[in-house]
Design a protein around this motif. Structure first.
Motif, PDB file in Angstrom:
ATOM      1  N   ALA A  20      18.571 -21.013  96.086  1.00 15.89           N
ATOM      2  CA  ALA A  20      18.439 -19.555  96.166  1.00 15.89           C
ATOM      3  C   ALA A  20      19.716 -18.817  95.759  1.00 15.89           C
ATOM      4  CB  ALA A  20      17.987 -19.117  97.556  1.00 15.89           C
ATOM      5  N   HIS A  21      20.539 -19.451  94.931  1.00 15.95           N
ATOM      6  CA  HIS A  21      21.728 -18.762  94.419  1.00 15.95           C
ATOM      7  C   HIS A  21      21.532 -18.466  92.944  1.00 15.95           C
ATOM      8  CE1 HIS A  21      24.463 -18.641  97.788  1.00 15.95           C
ATOM      9  NE2 HIS A  21      24.029 -19.835  98.144  1.00 15.95           N
ATOM     10  N   ALA A  22      20.624 -17.555  92.639  1.00 18.02           N
ATOM     11  CA  ALA A  22      20.247 -17.303  91.248  1.00 18.02           C
ATOM     12  C   ALA A  22      21.428 -16.835  90.405  1.00 18.02           C
ATOM     13  CB  ALA A  22      19.124 -16.272  91.200  1.00 18.02           C
ATOM     14  N   LEU A  23      22.177 -15.876  90.938  1.00 14.43           N
ATOM     15  CA  LEU A  23      23.248 -15.278  90.134  1.00 14.43           C
ATOM     16  C   LEU A  23      24.270 -16.319  89.707  1.00 14.43           C
ATOM     17  CD1 LEU A  23      24.294 -12.717  88.946  1.00 14.43           C
ATOM     18  CD2 LEU A  23      25.473 -12.234  91.069  1.00 14.43           C
ATOM     19  N   GLU A  24      24.646 -17.193  90.653  1.00  9.15           N
ATOM     20  CA  GLU A  24      25.655 -18.213  90.343  1.00  9.15           C
ATOM     21  C   GLU A  24      25.140 -19.165  89.274  1.00  9.15           C
ATOM     22  OE1 GLU A  24      24.691 -17.222  93.228  1.00  9.15           O
ATOM     23  OE2 GLU A  24      26.275 -17.156  94.727  1.00  9.15           O
ATOM     24  N   VAL A  25      23.843 -19.555  89.391  1.00 11.92           N
ATOM     25  CA  VAL A  25      23.267 -20.473  88.404  1.00 11.92           C
ATOM     26  C   VAL A  25      23.306 -19.839  87.022  1.00 11.92           C
ATOM     27  CG1 VAL A  25      21.132 -21.569  87.633  1.00 11.92           C
ATOM     28  CG2 VAL A  25      21.792 -21.703  90.021  1.00 11.92           C
ATOM     29  N   TYR A  26      22.882 -18.564  86.942  1.00  8.42           N
ATOM     30  CA  TYR A  26      22.861 -17.923  85.625  1.00  8.42           C
ATOM     31  C   TYR A  26      24.267 -17.731  85.081  1.00  8.42           C
ATOM     32  CZ  TYR A  26      17.888 -17.281  86.018  1.00  8.42           C
ATOM     33  OH  TYR A  26      16.550 -17.519  86.126  1.00  8.42           O
ATOM     34  N   LEU A  46      16.432  -2.567  80.988  1.00 10.13           N
ATOM     35  CA  LEU A  46      16.934  -1.624  79.980  1.00 10.13           C
ATOM     36  C   LEU A  46      18.455  -1.713  79.871  1.00 10.13           C
ATOM     37  CD1 LEU A  46      14.709   1.522  80.614  1.00 10.13           C
ATOM     38  CD2 LEU A  46      14.754   0.105  78.564  1.00 10.13           C
ATOM     39  N   THR A  47      19.132  -1.815  81.043  1.00 10.83           N
ATOM     40  CA  THR A  47      20.596  -1.922  81.017  1.00 10.83           C
ATOM     41  C   THR A  47      21.018  -3.169  80.250  1.00 10.83           C
ATOM     42  OG1 THR A  47      20.486  -1.065  83.252  1.00 10.83           O
ATOM     43  CG2 THR A  47      22.631  -1.809  82.499  1.00 10.83           C
ATOM     44  N   ALA A  48      20.388  -4.294  80.583  1.00  9.04           N
ATOM     45  CA  ALA A  48      20.769  -5.556  79.937  1.00  9.04           C
ATOM     46  C   ALA A  48      20.543  -5.482  78.438  1.00  9.04           C
ATOM     47  CB  ALA A  48      19.966  -6.710  80.535  1.00  9.04           C
ATOM     48  N   LEU A  49      19.370  -4.983  78.046  1.00  9.13           N
ATOM     49  CA  LEU A  49      19.064  -4.925  76.611  1.00  9.13           C
ATOM     50  C   LEU A  49      19.988  -3.943  75.900  1.00  9.13           C
ATOM     51  CD1 LEU A  49      15.163  -5.097  76.585  1.00  9.13           C
ATOM     52  CD2 LEU A  49      16.763  -6.854  75.883  1.00  9.13           C
ATOM     53  N   HIS A  86      21.555 -12.268  79.822  1.00  8.72           N
ATOM     54  CA  HIS A  86      21.995 -10.914  80.174  1.00  8.72           C
ATOM     55  C   HIS A  86      20.989 -10.284  81.126  1.00  8.72           C
ATOM     56  CE1 HIS A  86      23.387 -11.109  75.717  1.00  8.72           C
ATOM     57  NE2 HIS A  86      24.053 -11.950  76.469  1.00  8.72           N
ATOM     58  N   ILE A  87      19.686 -10.475  80.794  1.00  8.21           N
ATOM     59  CA  ILE A  87      18.656  -9.884  81.655  1.00  8.21           C
ATOM     60  C   ILE A  87      18.744 -10.474  83.051  1.00  8.21           C
ATOM     61  CG2 ILE A  87      16.170  -9.660  82.011  1.00  8.21           C
ATOM     62  CD1 ILE A  87      15.805  -9.521  79.018  1.00  8.21           C
ATOM     63  N   MET A  88      18.855 -11.804  83.128  1.00 10.95           N
ATOM     64  CA  MET A  88      18.880 -12.464  84.431  1.00 10.95           C
ATOM     65  C   MET A  88      20.134 -12.088  85.225  1.00 10.95           C
ATOM     66  SD  MET A  88      16.169 -13.931  84.840  1.00 10.95           S
ATOM     67  CE  MET A  88      14.882 -15.035  84.355  1.00 10.95           C
ATOM     68  N   LEU A  89      21.293 -12.073  84.541  1.00 14.11           N
ATOM     69  CA  LEU A  89      22.543 -11.762  85.249  1.00 14.11           C
ATOM     70  C   LEU A  89      22.488 -10.353  85.831  1.00 14.11           C
ATOM     71  CD1 LEU A  89      25.314 -13.348  82.997  1.00 14.11           C
ATOM     72  CD2 LEU A  89      24.523 -14.092  85.231  1.00 14.11           C
ATOM     73  N   ILE A  90      21.955  -9.404  85.058  1.00 15.66           N
ATOM     74  CA  ILE A  90      21.921  -8.029  85.552  1.00 15.66           C
ATOM     75  C   ILE A  90      20.819  -7.864  86.597  1.00 15.66           C
ATOM     76  CG2 ILE A  90      21.374  -5.668  84.811  1.00 15.66           C
ATOM     77  CD1 ILE A  90      23.215  -6.210  82.435  1.00 15.66           C
ATOM     78  N   TYR A  91      19.721  -8.558  86.373  1.00 20.01           N
ATOM     79  CA  TYR A  91      18.587  -8.491  87.303  1.00 20.01           C
ATOM     80  C   TYR A  91      18.983  -9.019  88.685  1.00 20.01           C
ATOM     81  CZ  TYR A  91      13.884  -9.744  89.050  1.00 20.01           C
ATOM     82  OH  TYR A  91      12.751  -9.899  89.781  1.00 20.01           O
ATOM     83  N   LEU A 135      22.926  -6.899  94.041  1.00 24.19           N
ATOM     84  CA  LEU A 135      23.975  -7.295  94.980  1.00 24.19           C
ATOM     85  C   LEU A 135      25.105  -6.281  94.963  1.00 24.19           C
ATOM     86  CD1 LEU A 135      24.491 -11.144  94.546  1.00 24.19           C
ATOM     87  CD2 LEU A 135      23.802  -9.917  96.597  1.00 24.19           C
ATOM     88  N   LEU A 136      25.530  -5.929  93.741  1.00 24.67           N
ATOM     89  CA  LEU A 136      26.640  -5.005  93.558  1.00 24.67           C
ATOM     90  C   LEU A 136      26.300  -3.645  94.158  1.00 24.67           C
ATOM     91  CD1 LEU A 136      29.269  -5.562  91.906  1.00 24.67           C
ATOM     92  CD2 LEU A 136      28.281  -4.099  90.153  1.00 24.67           C
TER      93      LEU A 136
END
Lengths: 235, 236
Positions: A192-198, B105-108, B70-75, B80-81
């Motif tokens: 469940a640590h999606a951000l770290e994996v990506y 939209l932000t990521a793209l 990019h999509i996943m990192l921002i999603y 969290l931020l």
């Protein structure tokens, strides 16, 4: 579950994920090699305007350039077994990896065909005439004189295409292939640590792309070593 | 498994309803990317101190990683931020009240900015330096010379590249279905799984994307002819 975001996990995940880099590179290598064969064949059919086949190649290239790779992936994954069932071959239990390789090979083939066609056309026709004048036949002049020069012209575009294809392999997980991205998805399910994996995945992809760019640049300098400066700038 | 040709039409009608979302996911990021790309290209061409390094890193990273990253990192990263900032300053904004499409939209937009900046850069560099000098000689300042003389030519020359990027991002918007956006690929997937007719649905979706691409190429050809009209005659 610990903290919501733990930067140290990014480093921890890298060894697990990089183990699957092999699968990603395997997809890439197989699809690029197959794509080269398809691309050269398609480019030759286009250049010599073989009737019927020429039109089919135009349609094929237009379709590949006109649809997202994701749609192509699904079409091959669901379509190929259906088509092959007509001739009584059952491949519905085939490993998803092969469907991915076929899709990316078809996609690369279309892009390479256009690149090769442009490059072969860019070689001065005087070169072919010169080859004839020293007594070469058709295939000799094509393979010994025109093709080597065309490869030099095509190389930067081929390199870009390969890097683009590497990035596209990150979509293979959508049909269930266990490549780097697929392993990442299972890691997310487990931790469940999606951000770290990506983030780890992004680091790996970025590093691989940088290495590829470096290798391609070295090779480009090598194949251009006989060129005088002003030619290599315009060519 | 046989192919139900009639269902392709049914799926087609269902999927084309999602066309507006696909177009939003294509056009808005490109408009934002246009501004980002222009700014980044100018920073890199004029080698602005410090910012130039940031711009180089931004372009290199975004062009070096798959757009799905990019999509996943921002999603996953932005919520969290936002939650952290929100609790720190007591803003009362909750990340789960923000629609997912904004993250996509932000990521793209950020990816489009990186890709477009390279196109602007090559376009601006390809305009001969004499144009800039000629503009100075008639008394324009740098800003006037850039916006009135160099950029119009750079943009006109880059139209084929812009078309490629447009088509590329039209196709890239299909990735948004992975974060459950109901754009065309997402719609095709829903139609496919509710009717268990996967092949037919994706054929329909493929045809729509193909048609859109052909229309975009045709439009670009017309616009290019008009925009580079100044460049005709002589030996060209």
């Amino acid at each position: 579950m610990g903290k919501a975001f733990d930067p140290s996990l990014i480093v921890d995940f890298i060894p697990t994920l990089i183990y699957y880099l092999g699968v990603t590179l395997q997809i890439l290598a197989a699809s690029v090699l197959l794509g080269m064969v398809i691309g050269i064949a398609a480019a030759i059919l286009r250049l010599f305007r073989i009737p019927v086949l020429n039109q089919l190649v135009i349609l094929y290239i237009s379709f590949i350039r006109g649809t997202p790779i994701l749609i192509q992936l699904f079409l091959v994954f669901y379509g190929l077994p259906a088509i092959l069932l007509f001739i009584n071959i059952d491949i519905s239990r085939m490993d998803a990896l092969y469907f991915v390789i076929i899709t990316y090979a078809l996609s690369n083939g279309a892009h390479f065909a256009e690149i090769f066609r442009g490059a072969i056309k860019a070689v001065d026709y005087g070169q072919t005439e010169a080859a004839y004048s020293v007594g070469m036949n058709n295939s000799q002049s094509f393979f010994r004189i025109v093709l080597p020069q065309a490869i030099r012209i095509a190389f930067p575009n081929i390199a870009n295409s390969i890097i683009g294809s590497l990035k596209d392999t990150s979509l293979a997980f959508t049909i269930g292939v266990m490549d780097m991205m697929g392993r990442g998805e299972t890691l997310i399910a487990a931790t469940a640590h999606a951000l770290e994996v990506y983030l780890s995945l992004a680091v790996i992809y970025y590093a691989v792309v940088l290495v590829f760019e470096k290798i391609f640049r070295l090779y480009e300098n090598r194949i251009n070593r006989h060129q005088t400066v002003d030619v290599s700038v315009t060519g | 498994m046989t192919i139900d040709i009639l269902f392709i039409w049914t799926a087609f009608k269902e999927i084309i309803k999602a066309l507006p979302i696909t177009l939003i996911l294509t056009i808005l990021p490109l408009l934002a990317g246009f501004i980002i790309g222009l700014a980044v290209a100018l920073i890199r061409i004029y080698k602005v101190k410090f910012l130039c390094r940031v711009a180089n890193g931004y372009v290199s990273f975004f062009r070096g990683t798959p757009i799905i990253m990019h999509i996943m990192l921002i999603y996953f990263g932005f919520p969290l931020l936002i939650d952290q900032i929100s609790t720190k300053f007591d803003l009362g904004i909750q990340s789960n009240s923000i629609p997912i499409i904004l993250f996509v939209l932000t990521a793209l937009s950020l990816s489009a900015g990186a890709y477009l900046s390279e196109i602007f850069r090559s376009g601006i560099i390809s305009v001969s330096n004499g144009q800039m000098e000629a503009a100075y000689s008639v008394g324009m300042n740098s800003f006037q010379a850039m916006t009135r003389i160099v950029l119009p030519q750079a943009i006109a020359q880059s139209i084929p590249n812009f078309t490629n990027i447009f088509i590329g991002f039209l196709h890239t918007s299909s990735i948004a279905f992975i974060v459950s956006q109901k754009e065309m690929t997402g719609a095709a997937n829903i139609v496919a799984s509710t009717n268990l007719k996967f092949l037919e649905s994706f054929i329909a979706a493929g045809l729509i994307y193909w048609g859109l691409t052909i229309i975009a190429e045709g439009l670009s050809f017309l616009i290019e002819k008009k925009a580079t009209a100044y460049n005709r005659g002589g030996v060209q």
